[in-house]
Scaffold this motif. Sequence first.
Motif, PDB file in Angstrom:
ATOM      1  N   THR A   5     -39.000  61.147 -32.827  1.00 23.20           N
ATOM      2  CA  THR A   5     -39.112  59.633 -32.929  1.00 23.20           C
ATOM      3  C   THR A   5     -39.884  59.151 -31.725  1.00 23.20           C
ATOM      4  N   TYR A   6     -40.599  60.140 -30.934  1.00 22.44           N
ATOM      5  CA  TYR A   6     -41.049  59.783 -29.728  1.00 22.44           C
ATOM      6  C   TYR A   6     -41.893  58.463 -29.582  1.00 22.44           C
ATOM      7  N   THR A   7     -41.487  57.584 -28.511  1.00 23.15           N
ATOM      8  CA  THR A   7     -42.340  56.329 -28.545  1.00 23.15           C
ATOM      9  C   THR A   7     -43.197  56.585 -27.361  1.00 23.15           C
ATOM     10  N   PRO A   8     -44.391  56.410 -27.405  1.00 20.35           N
ATOM     11  CA  PRO A   8     -45.063  56.303 -26.194  1.00 20.35           C
ATOM     12  C   PRO A   8     -44.781  55.391 -25.025  1.00 20.35           C
ATOM     13  N   PRO A   9     -44.815  55.671 -23.986  1.00 24.20           N
ATOM     14  CA  PRO A   9     -44.430  54.958 -22.808  1.00 24.20           C
ATOM     15  C   PRO A   9     -45.330  53.796 -22.402  1.00 24.20           C
ATOM     16  N   LYS A  10     -45.045  52.703 -21.842  1.00 26.14           N
ATOM     17  CA  LYS A  10     -46.116  51.818 -21.647  1.00 26.14           C
ATOM     18  C   LYS A  10     -47.234  52.526 -20.604  1.00 26.14           C
ATOM     19  N   VAL A  11     -46.679  53.314 -19.513  1.00 28.47           N
ATOM     20  CA  VAL A  11     -47.394  54.023 -18.788  1.00 28.47           C
ATOM     21  C   VAL A  11     -47.550  55.357 -18.778  1.00 28.47           C
ATOM     22  N   TRP A  12     -48.362  55.854 -19.220  1.00 23.90           N
ATOM     23  CA  TRP A  12     -48.234  57.305 -19.665  1.00 23.90           C
ATOM     24  C   TRP A  12     -48.290  58.282 -18.483  1.00 23.90           C
ATOM     25  N   LYS A  13     -47.382  59.345 -18.536  1.00 21.72           N
ATOM     26  CA  LYS A  13     -47.272  60.336 -17.155  1.00 21.72           C
ATOM     27  C   LYS A  13     -47.333  61.401 -17.783  1.00 21.72           C
ATOM     28  N   TRP A  14     -48.148  62.425 -17.048  1.00 20.29           N
ATOM     29  CA  TRP A  14     -48.213  63.671 -17.365  1.00 20.29           C
ATOM     30  C   TRP A  14     -47.026  64.349 -17.334  1.00 20.29           C
ATOM     31  N   GLU A  15     -46.572  65.124 -18.566  1.00 21.25           N
ATOM     32  CA  GLU A  15     -45.506  66.149 -18.402  1.00 21.25           C
ATOM     33  C   GLU A  15     -46.023  67.392 -18.440  1.00 21.25           C
ATOM     34  N   SER A  16     -46.130  68.055 -17.341  1.00 26.09           N
ATOM     35  CA  SER A  16     -47.229  69.278 -17.067  1.00 26.09           C
ATOM     36  C   SER A  16     -46.737  70.359 -17.882  1.00 26.09           C
ATOM     37  N   SER A  18     -45.627  70.763 -21.269  1.00 20.70           N
ATOM     38  CA  SER A  18     -45.569  70.350 -22.613  1.00 20.70           C
ATOM     39  C   SER A  18     -45.785  71.311 -23.337  1.00 20.70           C
ATOM     40  N   GLY A  19     -45.788  72.464 -22.824  1.00 17.79           N
ATOM     41  CA  GLY A  19     -46.191  73.727 -23.860  1.00 17.79           C
ATOM     42  C   GLY A  19     -47.442  73.747 -24.713  1.00 17.79           C
ATOM     43  N   GLY A  20     -47.530  74.820 -25.622  1.00 14.55           N
ATOM     44  CA  GLY A  20     -48.648  75.065 -26.199  1.00 14.55           C
ATOM     45  C   GLY A  20     -49.536  76.239 -25.723  1.00 14.55           C
ATOM     46  N   THR A  21     -49.998  76.909 -26.782  1.00 13.10           N
ATOM     47  CA  THR A  21     -50.888  78.094 -26.051  1.00 13.10           C
ATOM     48  C   THR A  21     -51.926  77.601 -25.287  1.00 13.10           C
ATOM     49  N   PHE A  22     -52.487  76.468 -25.046  1.00 12.25           N
ATOM     50  CA  PHE A  22     -53.482  76.044 -23.990  1.00 12.25           C
ATOM     51  C   PHE A  22     -52.978  75.179 -22.973  1.00 12.25           C
ATOM     52  N   ALA A  23     -51.696  75.282 -22.703  1.00 16.48           N
ATOM     53  CA  ALA A  23     -50.999  74.392 -21.789  1.00 16.48           C
ATOM     54  C   ALA A  23     -51.823  74.363 -20.397  1.00 16.48           C
ATOM     55  N   LYS A  24     -52.307  75.589 -19.982  1.00 21.14           N
ATOM     56  CA  LYS A  24     -53.020  75.568 -18.483  1.00 21.14           C
ATOM     57  C   LYS A  24     -54.449  74.794 -18.737  1.00 21.14           C
ATOM     58  N   ILE A  25     -54.814  74.513 -19.814  1.00 22.18           N
ATOM     59  CA  ILE A  25     -56.324  73.965 -19.766  1.00 22.18           C
ATOM     60  C   ILE A  25     -56.078  72.508 -20.113  1.00 22.18           C
ATOM     61  N   ASN A  26     -57.371  71.767 -19.995  1.00 22.69           N
ATOM     62  CA  ASN A  26     -57.446  70.337 -20.316  1.00 22.69           C
ATOM     63  C   ASN A  26     -56.252  69.467 -19.426  1.00 22.69           C
ATOM     64  N   ARG A  27     -56.180  70.123 -18.193  1.00 18.51           N
ATOM     65  CA  ARG A  27     -55.189  69.094 -17.306  1.00 18.51           C
ATOM     66  C   ARG A  27     -55.725  68.053 -16.961  1.00 18.51           C
ATOM     67  N   PRO A  28     -54.907  66.557 -17.157  1.00 14.42           N
ATOM     68  CA  PRO A  28     -55.561  65.550 -16.824  1.00 14.42           C
ATOM     69  C   PRO A  28     -55.512  65.260 -14.976  1.00 14.42           C
ATOM     70  N   ILE A  29     -55.959  66.266 -14.371  1.00 15.51           N
ATOM     71  CA  ILE A  29     -56.163  65.991 -12.796  1.00 15.51           C
ATOM     72  C   ILE A  29     -57.671  66.062 -12.452  1.00 15.51           C
ATOM     73  N   ALA A  30     -57.710  65.492 -11.317  1.00 10.78           N
ATOM     74  CA  ALA A  30     -59.228  65.550 -10.829  1.00 10.78           C
ATOM     75  C   ALA A  30     -59.098  66.307  -9.246  1.00 10.78           C
ATOM     76  N   GLY A  31     -60.052  67.032  -9.109  1.00 13.21           N
ATOM     77  CA  GLY A  31     -60.299  67.632  -7.956  1.00 13.21           C
ATOM     78  C   GLY A  31     -59.756  69.125  -8.048  1.00 13.21           C
ATOM     79  N   PRO A  32     -60.050  69.881  -6.968  1.00  8.37           N
ATOM     80  CA  PRO A  32     -59.727  71.419  -7.295  1.00  8.37           C
ATOM     81  C   PRO A  32     -58.269  71.843  -6.716  1.00  8.37           C
ATOM     82  N   THR A  33     -57.733  72.652  -7.155  1.00  8.11           N
ATOM     83  CA  THR A  33     -56.122  73.069  -7.034  1.00  8.11           C
ATOM     84  C   THR A  33     -56.156  74.081  -6.017  1.00  8.11           C
TER      85      THR A  33
END
Length: 174
Positions: A5-16, A18-33
């Motif tokens: 029943t997840y309701t999207p929050p008004k301001v989305w935050k990254w839950e790093s 979140s799981g999934g086979t490709f959790a390590k890619i498509n990260r919503p970050i900018a700049g080098p780690t």
Amino acid sequence: MSDPTYTPPKVWKWESESGGTFAKINRPIAGPTHDQELPVGEHPLQLYSLATPNGVKVTVMLEELLEQGIKGAEYDAYPIKIGDGDQFGSGFVELNPNSKIPALVDRSADPAIRVFESGNILLYLAEKFGAFLPKDIAKRTETLNWLFWQMGSAPMLGGGFGHFYAYAPEKYEY
Ligand SMILES: N[C@@H](CCC(=O)N[C@@H](CS)C(=O)NCC(=O)O)C(=O)O
């Protein structure tokens, strides 16, 4: 399984995690780690990529150019292991701030030219070597129709479907 029943929050935050086979890619970050220089070889063209659907487009193009006897298309290729986070290394981010393979550097230019986005790399190589892109306006437009289609439309359907069908940590038909 998260709350259905997840309701999207008004301001989305990254839950790093979140799981999934490709959790390590498509990260919503900018700049080098992390600091990570890119290797540089002997040829004018340096390709930083991986054998993914977007990655192979460039390798196929380069091999086709070489097949035509175009020596300037010789290249050095280096794997960017996106599952290990290489795309967030400082050297790669300098090359593509969007942290995605494939990316190319043309060191025959001074200063060197960086090229990212697979479609732009194909176009760059076609124009640089005068190959695979007709000069005739009608034929050129038809070629670009399909280039833009495979960039803008094919990934929406194929990638979107593949993600929800195979990789998403929760399955639902929508
Ligand atoms: N529109 C881009 C997409 C590139 C892309 O999605 N690359 C994927 C691999 S196929 C990637 O590098 N993913 C790493 C990440 O998102 O962290 C292109 O065509 O070059």
